[in-house]
Write an enzyme that holds these catalytic residues in place. Structure first.
Site, mmCIF file in Angstrom:
data_model
loop_
_atom_site.group_PDB
_atom_site.id
_atom_site.type_symbol
_atom_site.label_atom_id
_atom_site.label_comp_id
_atom_site.label_asym_id
_atom_site.label_seq_id
_atom_site.Cartn_x
_atom_site.Cartn_y
_atom_site.Cartn_z
ATOM 1 C CE LYS A 259 -31.100 -5.398 -1.756
ATOM 2 N NZ LYS A 259 -31.534 -5.270 -3.167
ATOM 3 C CG ASP A 264 -35.117 -1.099 -2.901
ATOM 4 O OD1 ASP A 264 -34.905 0.131 -2.946
ATOM 5 O OD2 ASP A 264 -34.784 -1.894 -3.809
ATOM 6 C CE LYS A 271 -37.481 -1.231 -5.705
ATOM 7 N NZ LYS A 271 -36.935 -1.772 -6.966
ATOM 8 C CG ASP A 282 -34.633 -5.388 -1.474
ATOM 9 O OD1 ASP A 282 -34.316 -6.414 -2.104
ATOM 10 O OD2 ASP A 282 -34.223 -4.251 -1.766
ATOM 11 C CG ASP A 341 -34.684 0.763 -7.360
ATOM 12 O OD1 ASP A 341 -34.615 0.251 -6.221
ATOM 13 O OD2 ASP A 341 -35.556 0.463 -8.196
ATOM 14 C CD GLU A 343 -31.496 -1.265 -2.992
ATOM 15 O OE1 GLU A 343 -31.705 -0.867 -4.165
ATOM 16 O OE2 GLU A 343 -32.001 -2.319 -2.559
ATOM 17 N NE ARG A 345 -26.431 -3.078 -8.499
ATOM 18 C CZ ARG A 345 -26.905 -3.241 -9.721
ATOM 19 N NH1 ARG A 345 -26.159 -2.946 -10.781
ATOM 20 N NH2 ARG A 345 -28.112 -3.717 -9.933
HETATM 21 N N1 BES Z 1 -34.575 -5.030 -4.566
HETATM 22 C C1 BES Z 1 -34.524 -4.786 -5.950
HETATM 23 C C2 BES Z 1 -34.577 -6.059 -6.788
HETATM 24 C C3 BES Z 1 -35.850 -6.868 -6.718
HETATM 25 C C4 BES Z 1 -36.828 -6.702 -7.670
HETATM 26 C C5 BES Z 1 -36.023 -7.828 -5.738
HETATM 27 C C6 BES Z 1 -37.977 -7.462 -7.621
HETATM 28 C C7 BES Z 1 -37.180 -8.580 -5.685
HETATM 29 C C8 BES Z 1 -38.140 -8.399 -6.627
HETATM 30 C C9 BES Z 1 -33.232 -4.049 -6.294
HETATM 31 O O1 BES Z 1 -32.717 -3.232 -5.315
HETATM 32 C C10 BES Z 1 -33.538 -3.181 -7.469
HETATM 33 O O2 BES Z 1 -34.289 -2.269 -7.311
HETATM 34 N N2 BES Z 1 -32.950 -3.485 -8.607
HETATM 35 C C11 BES Z 1 -33.175 -2.735 -9.794
HETATM 36 C C12 BES Z 1 -31.855 -2.483 -10.422
HETATM 37 C C13 BES Z 1 -31.883 -1.461 -11.535
HETATM 38 C C14 BES Z 1 -32.141 -0.083 -10.984
HETATM 39 C C15 BES Z 1 -30.557 -1.496 -12.248
HETATM 40 C C16 BES Z 1 -34.069 -3.552 -10.690
HETATM 41 O O3 BES Z 1 -33.941 -4.775 -10.702
HETATM 42 O O4 BES Z 1 -34.924 -2.990 -11.352
HETATM 43 ZN ZN ZN Z 2 -33.211 -3.674 -3.381
HETATM 44 MN MN MN Z 3 -33.501 -1.270 -5.389
#
Ligand code: BES
Ligand code: ZN
Ligand code: MN
Length: 494
Positions: A259, A264, A271, A282, A341, A343, A345
């Site tokens: 990824k 992000d 966010k 990310d 968010d 994204e 996957r």
């Molecule tokens: N890049 C983030 C995950 C992340 C969070 C990586 C903290 C490193 C540190 C990912 O794209 C994300 O935003 N995931 C969301 C998913 C949710 C919207 C289902 C999350 O984990 O909050």
């Molecule tokens: Zn992300």
């Molecule tokens: Mn995200």
């Protein structure tokens, strides 16, 4: 860090810090005992007067010791002598560096008499990794704030053999640092095209690199990956890196998919501001995959390996993808994007499909800073491992153990599939709040076409703001490079 191997004599330069190993129970055996005599018993008195017992990670510093040329002596705990191995050498040497890096000494000399060349080489790698610093953008830092130690001297029995043993490990060090630099770079510098350019430079190592742009990806039907990048002024890229080291260059490769979300923001599902800057990391999965291919190429691994990096930027914009949008993936399956968010996957879905479609790999391992939920599940020290195949999972766990890049296996329970069912498309891109790292993995699994696959959610481990490991300075860890390199070395070479 300049690394030199010197003969085990009294070559300690006047400005240098002199480190000797001490083992648990008998901290004054061997090297330390000789030095103790030179220093008129100062070491034994210091040990007797404190709590130093030679444990791995303990250090005892004597400044301006009488009778010794070095500016300071650092007795460095190396743990039990019976269990002293490459890992202990790496950690002990890294601890020694951390203890004196800002002391004012310009060189650190570590005496390693009677230590095998392989273990000496590990000590050198330990210091190199410990000394990593991303200081490219600091222009006004005062010299006295910078680490003073710039040279590492390893005093060893056989300098030639040590140098030779270090050569391959130096390549691994380069690969880890390559990955750390990518993760550390801010997103205004490292956007998808710039990431691709840096990867393209790896052709000098004998890797084949191709870059696909948005036009090519559109033709291939990668609607999910392109949807993530559509709000960004930066063009999305797919990097394809190949290492052909097997006897048969056409034998099916191993595949690593990363990824690479260069930033992000969350997109329209924006966010919160607090901590958003950390999302420059990310792309840690893509960095690990690029670093692993780097490592395989420098040591000329006898395996065919392909690395696929999905490189995008996730931005809010008038043209950005909206919650509720339905996108068509390269596999043909459609996805309702509930949360922009989630994204990573979407990027992986198309990158993984492309990888299988083109390369028919033996196995696929994907790496991604995928979910905050995995940090809630496992804390900050362990990355999550999800797999549809016990042999592959076991091989990864073994590689994890021997490289100190900790993984913990997580489940892929069928009954959670319903959490990502959609009313309008084949699936939606998020489940409920609960088990968020698991539903993310189940989503990715829907794009895996009957082959051994593992997914590493490295959100906890790609970035350490407060590291307690001496070989990992605060910041980018390079997590995954060593793990993948070892996985290939131990299980998949000719
Ligand atoms: N890049 C983030 C995950 C992340 C969070 C990586 C903290 C490193 C540190 C990912 O794209 C994300 O935003 N995931 C969301 C998913 C949710 C919207 C289902 C999350 O984990 O909050
Ligand atoms: Zn992300
Ligand atoms: Mn995200």
């Amino acid at each position: 860090m300049k690394i030199e191997f010197v003969a085990n004599s009294e070559e300690a330069d006047k400005a240098s810090a002199l480190a000797v190993l001490a083992f648990e129970k008998s901290p004054l055996a061997d090297a330390a005992a000789a030095l103790d005599r030179t220093a008129g018993g100062a070491l034994s008195r210091a040990i007797a007067s404190g709590r130093f017992v030679g444990g791995l990670g303990q250090t005892l510093e004597l400044i301006a010791p009488f009778g010794v040329e070095a500016s300071r002596i650092l007795v460095t705990g190396a743990g039990k002598q019976e269990t002293f191995d490459g890992r202990a050498a790496e950690l002990a040497a890294a601890h020694a560096y951390q203890a004196v890096k800002s002391s004012g000494a310009e060189a650190l000399l570590i005496r390693l008499p009677g230590v095998s060349p392989e273990i000496v080489a590990r000590a050198a790698l330990g210091v190199r990794l410990a000394a990593y610093r991303f200081d490219r953008y600091r222009t006004t830092e005062k010299p006295e704030k910078k680490p003073s130690v710039k040279r590492l001297l390893l005093a060893v029995d056989d300098t030639k053999a040590a140098k030779k043993a270090y050569k391959t490990l130096d390549g691994l060090g380069d690969a880890i640092i390559f990955a750390r630099d990518l993760v550390s770079e801010p997103a205004n510098i490292l956007y998808p095209e710039e990431f691709a350019r840096r990867v393209k430079k790896l052709t000098s190592l004998g890797l084949e690199v191709e870059i696909l742009g948005e036009k090519e990806m559109k033709k291939l039907g990668m609607g999910a990956l392109l949807g993530v990048g559509q709000g960004s002024v930066r063009e999305s890229q797919l990097a394809v890196i190949q290492w052909k080291g097997a006897k048969d260059p056409d034998a099916p490769p191993l595949a690593f998919v990363g990824k690479g979300v260069c930033f992000d923001t969350g997109g329209i599902s924006l966010k919160p501001a607090d901590g958003m800057e950390e999302m420059i990391t990310d792309m840690g999965g893509a960095a690990a995959v690029a670093g692993a291919l780097y490592a395989l190429a420098v040591r000329k691994a006898k395996a065919n390996v392909v690395g696929i990096l999905g490189l995008v930027e996730n931005m809010p914009d008038a043209n950005a993808q909206r919650p509720g949008d339905v996108v068509k993936t390269m596999s043909g399956q459609t996805v309702e994007v509930i949360n922009t968010d989630a994204e990573g996957r979407l990027v992986l879905a198309d990158a993984i499909w492309y990888c299988q479609d083109r390369f028919k790999p033996r196995i696929i391992v994907d790496l991604a800073t995928l979910t905050g939920a995995i940090i809630v599940s496992l804390g900050k020290d362990l990355a999550g491992l999800f797999s549809n195949n016990d042999d592959l999972a076991d091989n990864l766990l073994k590689a994890s153990k021997s490289t100190d890049e900790p993984l913990w296996r997580m489940p892929l329970p069928e009954q959670y599939e319903k959490a990502i069912e959609s009313n309008v498309a084949d699936m939606k891109n998020i489940g409920s709040r609960w088990g968020g790292s698991i539903t993310a993995a189940l989503f990715i699994q829907r794009f895996v076409n009957k082959l051994p696959w593992a997914h590493l959610d490295i959100a906890p481990t790609a970035w350490k703001p407060a590291s307690t490991i001496p070989t990992i300075p605060n910041g980018a860890t390079g997590f995954g490079v060593r793990l993948l390199d070892r996985l290939v070395a131990d299980h998949y070479e000719d």
